[in-house]
Design a protein around this motif. Structure first.
Motif, PDB file in Angstrom:
ATOM      1  N   VAL A  39       0.840  -1.203   0.000  1.00  0.00           N
ATOM      2  CA  VAL A  39       0.000   0.000   0.000  1.00  0.00           C
ATOM      3  C   VAL A  39       0.876   1.253   0.000  1.00  0.00           C
ATOM      4  O   VAL A  39       0.597   2.228  -0.698  1.00  0.00           O
ATOM      5  CB  VAL A  39      -0.950   0.001   1.219  1.00  0.00           C
ATOM      6  N   LEU A  40       1.956   1.214   0.789  1.00  0.00           N
ATOM      7  CA  LEU A  40       2.893   2.331   0.839  1.00  0.00           C
ATOM      8  C   LEU A  40       3.526   2.574  -0.519  1.00  0.00           C
ATOM      9  O   LEU A  40       3.674   3.725  -0.961  1.00  0.00           O
ATOM     10  CB  LEU A  40       3.973   2.033   1.884  1.00  0.00           C
ATOM     11  N   LEU A  41       3.913   1.505  -1.188  1.00  0.00           N
ATOM     12  CA  LEU A  41       4.507   1.615  -2.518  1.00  0.00           C
ATOM     13  C   LEU A  41       3.529   2.256  -3.499  1.00  0.00           C
ATOM     14  O   LEU A  41       3.896   3.140  -4.282  1.00  0.00           O
ATOM     15  CB  LEU A  41       4.916   0.223  -3.008  1.00  0.00           C
ATOM     16  N   VAL A  42       2.269   1.843  -3.448  1.00  0.00           N
ATOM     17  CA  VAL A  42       1.242   2.420  -4.321  1.00  0.00           C
ATOM     18  C   VAL A  42       1.062   3.905  -4.018  1.00  0.00           C
ATOM     19  O   VAL A  42       0.941   4.733  -4.940  1.00  0.00           O
ATOM     20  CB  VAL A  42      -0.092   1.664  -4.147  1.00  0.00           C
ATOM     21  N   ALA A  43       1.051   4.273  -2.735  1.00  0.00           N
ATOM     22  CA  ALA A  43       0.884   5.679  -2.350  1.00  0.00           C
ATOM     23  C   ALA A  43       2.044   6.534  -2.848  1.00  0.00           C
ATOM     24  O   ALA A  43       1.846   7.660  -3.330  1.00  0.00           O
ATOM     25  CB  ALA A  43       0.762   5.789  -0.825  1.00  0.00           C
ATOM     26  N   ALA A  44       3.270   6.010  -2.737  1.00  0.00           N
ATOM     27  CA  ALA A  44       4.450   6.767  -3.190  1.00  0.00           C
ATOM     28  C   ALA A  44       4.422   6.974  -4.703  1.00  0.00           C
ATOM     29  O   ALA A  44       4.702   8.078  -5.201  1.00  0.00           O
ATOM     30  CB  ALA A  44       5.725   6.026  -2.781  1.00  0.00           C
ATOM     31  N   VAL A 286       0.710   5.721   7.369  1.00  0.00           N
ATOM     32  CA  VAL A 286       1.968   5.784   6.620  1.00  0.00           C
ATOM     33  C   VAL A 286       1.738   6.051   5.127  1.00  0.00           C
ATOM     34  O   VAL A 286       2.438   6.871   4.531  1.00  0.00           O
ATOM     35  CB  VAL A 286       2.796   4.501   6.837  1.00  0.00           C
ATOM     36  N   PRO A 287       0.758   5.394   4.475  1.00  0.00           N
ATOM     37  CA  PRO A 287       0.510   5.718   3.067  1.00  0.00           C
ATOM     38  C   PRO A 287       0.121   7.184   2.840  1.00  0.00           C
ATOM     39  O   PRO A 287       0.540   7.786   1.852  1.00  0.00           O
ATOM     40  CB  PRO A 287      -0.633   4.771   2.680  1.00  0.00           C
ATOM     41  N   LEU A 288      -0.687   7.764   3.746  1.00  0.00           N
ATOM     42  CA  LEU A 288      -1.051   9.176   3.586  1.00  0.00           C
ATOM     43  C   LEU A 288       0.165  10.081   3.777  1.00  0.00           C
ATOM     44  O   LEU A 288       0.310  11.102   3.087  1.00  0.00           O
ATOM     45  CB  LEU A 288      -2.154   9.551   4.576  1.00  0.00           C
ATOM     46  N   PHE A 289       1.032   9.712   4.717  1.00  0.00           N
ATOM     47  CA  PHE A 289       2.276  10.472   4.868  1.00  0.00           C
ATOM     48  C   PHE A 289       3.085  10.409   3.579  1.00  0.00           C
ATOM     49  O   PHE A 289       3.604  11.419   3.102  1.00  0.00           O
ATOM     50  CB  PHE A 289       3.097   9.914   6.026  1.00  0.00           C
ATOM     51  N   ALA A 290       3.191   9.207   3.004  1.00  0.00           N
ATOM     52  CA  ALA A 290       3.933   9.055   1.750  1.00  0.00           C
ATOM     53  C   ALA A 290       3.284   9.852   0.626  1.00  0.00           C
ATOM     54  O   ALA A 290       3.970  10.479  -0.188  1.00  0.00           O
ATOM     55  CB  ALA A 290       4.010   7.580   1.368  1.00  0.00           C
ATOM     56  N   LEU A 291       1.952   9.858   0.590  1.00  0.00           N
ATOM     57  CA  LEU A 291       1.236  10.565  -0.471  1.00  0.00           C
ATOM     58  C   LEU A 291       1.553  12.053  -0.465  1.00  0.00           C
ATOM     59  O   LEU A 291       1.702  12.674  -1.527  1.00  0.00           O
ATOM     60  CB  LEU A 291      -0.267  10.335  -0.308  1.00  0.00           C
ATOM     61  N   PHE A 292       1.682  12.635   0.734  1.00  0.00           N
ATOM     62  CA  PHE A 292       1.892  14.084   0.816  1.00  0.00           C
ATOM     63  C   PHE A 292       3.350  14.474   1.077  1.00  0.00           C
ATOM     64  O   PHE A 292       3.649  15.662   1.243  1.00  0.00           O
ATOM     65  CB  PHE A 292       0.985  14.687   1.893  1.00  0.00           C
ATOM     66  N   SER A 293       4.236  13.492   1.118  1.00  0.00           N
ATOM     67  CA  SER A 293       5.659  13.805   1.305  1.00  0.00           C
ATOM     68  C   SER A 293       6.524  13.357   0.135  1.00  0.00           C
ATOM     69  O   SER A 293       7.587  13.919  -0.100  1.00  0.00           O
ATOM     70  CB  SER A 293       6.187  13.151   2.594  1.00  0.00           C
ATOM     71  N   ALA A 294       6.080  12.343  -0.602  1.00  0.00           N
ATOM     72  CA  ALA A 294       6.905  11.786  -1.684  1.00  0.00           C
ATOM     73  C   ALA A 294       6.671  12.476  -3.023  1.00  0.00           C
ATOM     74  O   ALA A 294       7.342  12.151  -4.004  1.00  0.00           O
ATOM     75  CB  ALA A 294       6.637  10.290  -1.827  1.00  0.00           C
ATOM     76  N   GLY A 295       5.731  13.410  -3.071  1.00  0.00           N
ATOM     77  CA  GLY A 295       5.427  14.071  -4.343  1.00  0.00           C
ATOM     78  C   GLY A 295       6.433  15.157  -4.681  1.00  0.00           C
ATOM     79  O   GLY A 295       6.172  16.344  -4.474  1.00  0.00           O
TER      80      GLY A 295
END
Length: 472
Positions: A39-44, A286-295
Motif C-alpha cells: 500500500v505504501l509503494l502504491v501511495a508513493a 503511513v501511506p497518507l504520509f507518503a502521499l503528501f511527502s513523496a510528491g
C-alpha cells in the motif's frame, strides 16, 4: 499459547533457527508489514505521478499545503504537516509496542541474542552518517542532513520482497525485522535529541503528566478506548506544542503497554492493541504520509541535481553504500568477537543481500529530511528526491543479490514449512521428538497400505500392469 521466548543461542549460531513461538510471531508481523508495504509503494507512486503530471501538479500542491485545525490550540497545520506530525504518531506508537515486545519477550530480551541486531543496527546507522559527513566535508555541503540516510523502512523493504516474489528464510526475515525495530529506536532518539530546538516547559510538563496518567490507568487495569483515545490526543497536542517532535508521544505510550502474557491470556494487551492499530498505521497513516511527502519533481534537471549537490549525493551514497557496508560489517564483527558461527544453511552473501535491502530508507528518512532542512523548501524537495532514488538503487541491488540465491531460499523455506504429519507444527521442530517419529511411521505405513490396495484393485480390473498367465 506460551509466551514467545528468545532464540535459543546455545548453538552459538548467527541467524540460526528461531524458536517456534518466535517464528510464528515473526511470520504474522511480516505478513502485516508486507501488505502495508505494498500500500505504501502504491501511495508513493501515486504521489510522484500526481506531482509530475502537467495539469495535476498544481492541485497536488494546493491539497498538500491546505491548512486546517484550531489556531487557538496552535494546531492550524497543513495537510502535509498533519500527516508528518499527526498520522506518523500512530506509526511510532506501533513501533513502540514492537520495541517493548522485543525487549520483554523477543530476541532483545537475551543480551546474547540482542548483540547481533543491536551491533548491526548501530553500525548500519553510523556508516551512512559517516558517508554523508565525508561527502559534504569534501564538497562543502551542509551537515544538517547527516541523519537522513540512517533509517531503514521495513515496510518498503518487505514490499520489494513481495513484488519480486523472493522467499527469505525465517532467520533472515527475523534479522531484518529486529534490525528495523532497533533502527527505529535510534531514529526516535535522533529526532528527540537533534531536532528539538525551543522547548515550552509548561506544555512538556502537561504532556508528561498525561503520560503518567496513561501509565497509571494501564497499571490499574482501566479499560475503554473512549478513555485512552481522548487522553492520547491531549498528550499528542501538548507534546507538539512543547517543541519536542509529536511522534515521541506515540512511542512513549507504546512502550507503556504490557507485552507479556499472563495465565489464561491468549494475547497480551500490547499484542491485542497492536493487532487493532497496525492496520490503521500500515493501511492509512503511513501511506497518507507518503502521499503528501513523496510528491517531488523528478525532472531531468532535478535528477541531475541529486548527483551533483553534496547534500543529496551524501544521502544516496549513505543509503546505498553506507547502510550495506555498515550492517554487513557490524554482523561480521558480531561473529568475529562473539566467536559465533554463521548458520550452515546460509552464507555471507545472504547477509550482504539483507544489508543492501536495509538501504531502503523511506518513511523516517523523508521525515528527518523535512526536519533537517525545514527552512529551505527547494533543498527539502531535493533531499526527498535523493531518498527516493537512493532507496530505488538499494532495492535494485538487493533484488539482484537475492535473486542469485533464490533457489536456495526456496529450498530452505520449503524445508522450514514441511508438515507431513499435519499437526500444525513444522517437522523441523520435531526432529528429536519420539512421538513424532511414531506418527510418521504410522503415516508411511498407511500410505504403503493404500498404495498396495490401489495396485491390487487396478490389477483386478485389468487396468494395471500385465501379469503372467496362470499355469492352469
Amino acid at each position: 499459547m506460551a509466551t514467545p521466548s528468545p532464540t535459543d543461542n546455545q548453538s552459538r549460531k548467527l541467524l540460526g533457527r528461531l524458536s517456534l513461538p518466535e517464528r510464528r510471531f515473526v511470520a504474522d508481523a511480516l505478513r502485516a508489514e508486507t501488505v502495508g508495504g505494498v500500500v505504501l509503494l502504491v501511495a508513493a507512486v501515486t504521489a510522484l505521478i500526481w506531482a509530475n503530471t502537467p495539469g495535476l501538479a498544481e492541485s497536488y500542491l494546493k491539497v498538500r499545503d491546505f491548512h486546517i485545525g484550531p489556531e487557538s490550540l496552535g494546531l492550524n497545520l497543513s495537510i502535509q504537516h498533519w500527516a508528518a506530525d499527526g498520522l506518523l504518531a500512530i506509526f511510532f506508537f506501533v513501533a513502540g509496542i514492537e520495541l517493548k515486545r522485543e525487549l520483554v519477550a523477543g530476541d532483545l530480551r537475551d543480551p546474547k541474542a540482542a548483540a547481533l541486531p543491536v551491533i548491526a543496527a548501530i553500525c548500519g546507522m553510523a556508516a551512512p552518517a559517516a558517508v554523508y559527513v565525508l561527502v559534504n566535508q569534501l564538497g562543502g555541503g551542509s551537515m544538517d542532513g547527516w541523519a537522513v540516510p540512517t533509517a531503514t523502512d521495513i515496510a518498503f523493504a518487505l514490499a520489494v520482497l513481495a513484488v519480486i516474489g523472493t522467499s527469505l528464510p525465517s532467520a533472515l526475515r527475523a534479522f531484518l525485522l529486529t534490525l528495523a525495530v532497533v533502527d527505529d529506536l535510534f531514529a526516535i532518539m535522533i529526532i528527540a535529541v537533534f531536532f528539538t530546538n525551543e522547548i515550552d516547559f509548561l506544555a512538556l510538563g502537561g504532556a508528561l503528566v498525561g503520560l503518567a496518567l496513561f501509565w497509571f490507568m494501564l497499571r490499574r487495569g482501566v479499560r475503554g478506548w473512549y478513555i485512552y483515545v481522548p487522553l492520547a490526543l491531549v498528550i499528542w497536542g501538548l507534546m507538539y506544542n512543547s517543541g519536542v517532535h509529536a511522534t515521541i508521544a506515540g512511542v512513549a505510550m507504546g512502550l507503556m503497554l504490557r507485552c507479556t502474557r499472563r495465565d489464561n491470556e491468549e494475547y497480551s494487551p500490547g499484542e491485542h492493541i497492536e493487532h487493532l492499530v497496525r492496520p490503521v498505521s500500515a493501511g492509512l497513516a503511513v501511506p497518507l504520509f507518503a502521499l503528501f511527502s513523496a510528491g517531488v519533481l523528478l525532472s531531468d534537471e532535478a535528477i541531475a541535481q541529486v548527483f551533483s549537490r553534496p547534500e543529496t549525493l551524501g544521502v544516496v551514497l549513505g543509503l546505498v553504500v553506507g547502510k550495506t557496508v555498515g550492517i554487513f560489517a557490524g554482523t561480521w564483527l558480531a561473529a568475529r568477537f562473539t566467536k559465533a558461527e554463521l548458520n550452515e544453511d546460509l552464507a555471507w552473501p545472504d547477509v550482504l543481500a539483507v544489508a543492501s535491502l536495509a538501504g531502503i530508507g523511506f518513511t523516517v528518512s523523508l521525515l528527518i529530511g523535512e526536519l533537517a532542512f525545514k527552512g529551505d523548501l527547494v533543498l527539502t524537495d531535493e533531499i526527498k528526491a535523493a531518498v527516493l532514488l537512493g532507496s530505488l538503487i538499494a532495492a535494485i541491488c538487493a533484488c539482484v543479490l537475492l535473486k542469485l540465491r533464490d533457489r536456495t531460499y526456496k529450498a530452505l523455506t520449503a524445508d522450514e514449512d514441511r508438515d507431513e504429519d499435519l499437526d500444525g507444527i513444522p517437522d523441523i521442530y520435531e526432529e528429536n521428538n519420539p512421538a513424532y517419529h511414531l506418527r510418521m511411521a504410522k503415516i508411511y505405513e498407511e500410505k504403503a497400505a493404500e498404495h498396495r490396495r490401489r495396485a491390487e484393485a487396478a490389477a483386478g480390473s485389468g487396468t494395471g500392469p500385465s501379469r503372467p498367465a496362470s499355469s492352469d
